[in-house]
Enzyme design. Structure first.
Site, PDB file in Angstrom:
ATOM      1  N   CYS A   1       0.815  -1.221   0.000  1.00  0.00           N
ATOM      2  CA  CYS A   1       0.000   0.000   0.000  1.00  0.00           C
ATOM      3  C   CYS A   1       0.847   1.270   0.000  1.00  0.00           C
ATOM      4  O   CYS A   1       0.322   2.352  -0.186  1.00  0.00           O
ATOM      5  CB  CYS A   1      -0.944   0.002   1.198  1.00  0.00           C
ATOM      6  SG  CYS A   1      -2.275  -1.222   1.093  1.00  0.00           S
TER       7      CYS A   1
ATOM      8  N   GLU B   1       7.605  -9.198   3.585  1.00  0.00           N
ATOM      9  CA  GLU B   1       8.386  -9.967   2.662  1.00  0.00           C
ATOM     10  C   GLU B   1       9.882  -9.732   2.894  1.00  0.00           C
ATOM     11  O   GLU B   1      10.337  -8.598   2.886  1.00  0.00           O
ATOM     12  CB  GLU B   1       7.928  -9.577   1.254  1.00  0.00           C
ATOM     13  CG  GLU B   1       8.796  -9.794   0.115  1.00  0.00           C
ATOM     14  CD  GLU B   1       8.187  -9.184  -1.172  1.00  0.00           C
ATOM     15  OE1 GLU B   1       8.559  -9.652  -2.250  1.00  0.00           O
ATOM     16  OE2 GLU B   1       7.371  -8.240  -1.062  1.00  0.00           O
TER      17      GLU B   1
ATOM     18  N   HIS C   1      10.773 -13.305  -0.569  1.00  0.00           N
ATOM     19  CA  HIS C   1      10.897 -13.029  -2.002  1.00  0.00           C
ATOM     20  C   HIS C   1      12.087 -13.852  -2.487  1.00  0.00           C
ATOM     21  O   HIS C   1      13.245 -13.487  -2.250  1.00  0.00           O
ATOM     22  CB  HIS C   1      11.133 -11.536  -2.218  1.00  0.00           C
ATOM     23  CG  HIS C   1      11.342 -11.137  -3.642  1.00  0.00           C
ATOM     24  ND1 HIS C   1      10.590 -10.147  -4.247  1.00  0.00           N
ATOM     25  CD2 HIS C   1      12.223 -11.554  -4.593  1.00  0.00           C
ATOM     26  CE1 HIS C   1      11.008  -9.981  -5.497  1.00  0.00           C
ATOM     27  NE2 HIS C   1      11.996 -10.829  -5.725  1.00  0.00           N
TER      28      HIS C   1
ATOM     29  N   HIS D   1       5.101 -15.070  -4.899  1.00  0.00           N
ATOM     30  CA  HIS D   1       5.199 -14.844  -6.344  1.00  0.00           C
ATOM     31  C   HIS D   1       6.246 -15.723  -7.022  1.00  0.00           C
ATOM     32  O   HIS D   1       7.105 -15.224  -7.771  1.00  0.00           O
ATOM     33  CB  HIS D   1       5.408 -13.366  -6.680  1.00  0.00           C
ATOM     34  CG  HIS D   1       6.432 -12.648  -5.838  1.00  0.00           C
ATOM     35  ND1 HIS D   1       7.733 -13.074  -5.694  1.00  0.00           N
ATOM     36  CD2 HIS D   1       6.339 -11.517  -5.093  1.00  0.00           C
ATOM     37  CE1 HIS D   1       8.389 -12.244  -4.917  1.00  0.00           C
ATOM     38  NE2 HIS D   1       7.562 -11.289  -4.537  1.00  0.00           N
TER      39      HIS D   1
ATOM     40  N   ASP E   1       0.429  -9.399  -5.281  1.00  0.00           N
ATOM     41  CA  ASP E   1       1.651  -8.578  -5.241  1.00  0.00           C
ATOM     42  C   ASP E   1       1.357  -7.185  -5.795  1.00  0.00           C
ATOM     43  O   ASP E   1       2.133  -6.617  -6.574  1.00  0.00           O
ATOM     44  CB  ASP E   1       2.801  -9.235  -5.998  1.00  0.00           C
ATOM     45  CG  ASP E   1       4.151  -8.567  -5.721  1.00  0.00           C
ATOM     46  OD1 ASP E   1       4.232  -7.760  -4.775  1.00  0.00           O
ATOM     47  OD2 ASP E   1       5.120  -8.834  -6.454  1.00  0.00           O
TER      48      ASP E   1
END
Length: 426
Positions: free
Chosen positions: A64, A146, A180, A229, A297
């Site tokens: 955000c 992350e 990640h 991801h 993501d």
């Protein structure tokens, strides 16, 4: 006006099966489910013939950008977009300024979210080293990360050499820690003029090597780690072998370097879009049930003209529910599994037994979708000038209503007005 008692009637996904039922919510909680309840309510929603009610989505991975001095975005702007897509809960990543790497900055960010967000935001604590990890665990953070193993937008890499000490602060009943998985030592910092050069800078082995190293640490230090991801079927296979959960994004499932203009900066993202065979292999892993979660993501950036100047990241939290239903409609994923990837599975990973299902005792967070194809329009989500890759794409399952506790939103009218429109009770 708040609707303290909401009665929902029609086709509802309950326990993974579509059933004709009535659901009564009171003071934000589901209190009764039955074929015919004969209950009065402040607001009654009778679903149309092609409408289906599902648990409201939980997006496990969003950015955000709040707080951050360099972005005109924040909890208010981004959670409003999620709401317009029928999403009721998100987990916000910590690459902000300041980052929530101490109890003080973590609590400050939580308070900022409470004051500004339109939906529930779960703040993830930032991992810098073992000491801050220990302090955040003691402060009550139930999501960390992350954790970047390679430098990315607004995120320095956590050195690989410090990870064993960080893992010592984790435990099987501790916080969910999101990684990640790209290894900094295998990522090149060269300028990239197109998607092919960007892909060359962040090759597949940067991901698979990181996943393999994390799998080894997981065996050595039992913990609840999650890989976000992932882009390669090989990564999924390695993770599954080490009992590590994974998520994939809609953009890595729907796009590859051969399906888009390689010079279009909209599609610049970390990890990068891969080749067609990687994308199809990832889709097969989803269909087999090897992928736990679908997460967006969502990472907002103003769109710039020059590929080299554009930061990596795309938005898409608004379309996570249609993306899941499109996987069901077009790619052979069962309705049960498609919805589970954005509801009960992320809820379980978060340890939130109050979310993710339409069941008595759960929070009343339910999204109504019209089960038909529709065209995604960037302007309906305020995404005209941002990196939004789904503009003009045909998807399945248009979100039309959202029950979020004691508020019931008309999502079509909200998208038309550009702000939340609450249905009035009697």
């Amino acid at each position: 006006m708040l609707a303290l008692r909401v009665l929902l009637k029609g086709k509802i996904l309950i326990g993974g099966r579509v059933r004709e039922r009535e659901v009564l919510a009171e003071d934000g909680w589901i209190v009764k489910i039955g074929k015919r309840l004969n209950e009065e309510a402040d607001l009654t929603l009778e679903l149309g013939k092609r409408e289906l009610a599902v648990p409201a989505p939980i997006d496990l991975h969003v950015h955000c950008r709040d707080p951050h001095p360099d972005y005109p975005f924040g909890f208010k702007t981004e959670t409003r977009r999620f709401l317009l897509g029928g999403v009721a809960t998100v987990v916000d990543m910590p690459n902000t300024r300041p980052a929530p790497t101490t109890p003080e900055t973590y609590y400050e960010k939580e308070e900022l979210a409470r004051e500004n967000a339109e939906i529930e935001v779960i703040v993830a604590g930032g991992v810098r080293d073992s000491q801050c990890t220990k302090e955040l665990v003691e402060a009550g953070a139930y999501v960390l990360g992350e954790v970047f193993l390679a430098t990315s937008t607004d995120a320095p890499a956590v050195p690989w050499s410090t990870l064993p000490e960080i893992f010592r602060e984790l435990s099987p009943d501790g916080p969910l820690t999101i990684f990640h998985p790209e290894l900094d030592e295998l990522v090149a910092e060269r300028p990239a003029r197109n998607l092919y050069e960007h892909l060359k800078n962040r090759p597949p082995e940067a991901e698979t090597t990181a996943v393999g190293l994390l799998a080894g640490l997981k065996v050595r230090y039992p913990s609840r780690i999650h890989l976000s991801h992932v882009t390669l079927p090989e990564s999924v296979k390695i993770a599954k072998g080490a009992d590590i959960t994974v998520d994939v994004t809609p953009h890595h499932l729907f796009f590859d370097v051969l399906r888009v203009d390689p010079e279009d900066p909209v599609f610049k993202v970390n990890p990068p879009l891969r080749g067609r065979h990687h994308r199809l292999g990832l889709l097969r892993a989803v269909r087999r049930g090897d992928v736990d979660v679908l997460a967006s993501d969502h990472a907002p950036h103003i769109l710039e003209d020059e590929f080299e100047d554009v930061p990596s990241g795309v938005t898409g939290g608004e379309i996570i529910l249609p993306a899941a239903l499109t996987l069901h409609r077009r790619f052979g994923l069962s309705l049960r599994d498609a919805v589970a990837m954005i509801t009960c599975r992320p809820a379980k990973l978060l340890g939130r037994d109050d979310l993710g299902e339409v069941a008595v005792g759960k929070r009343a967070r339910i999204t109504v979708v019209r089960m038909r194809e529709f065209v995604v329009r960037a302007e309906e989500f305020g995404e005209e000038d941002r990196k939004f890759p789904y503009d003009g794409m045909r998807m399945f399952g248009e979100p039309v209503k959202l029950i979020d506790g004691t508020k019931v939103y008309d999502l079509k009218e909200s998208r038309r007005e550009g702000k939340p429109v609450i249905l009035e009770g009697e």
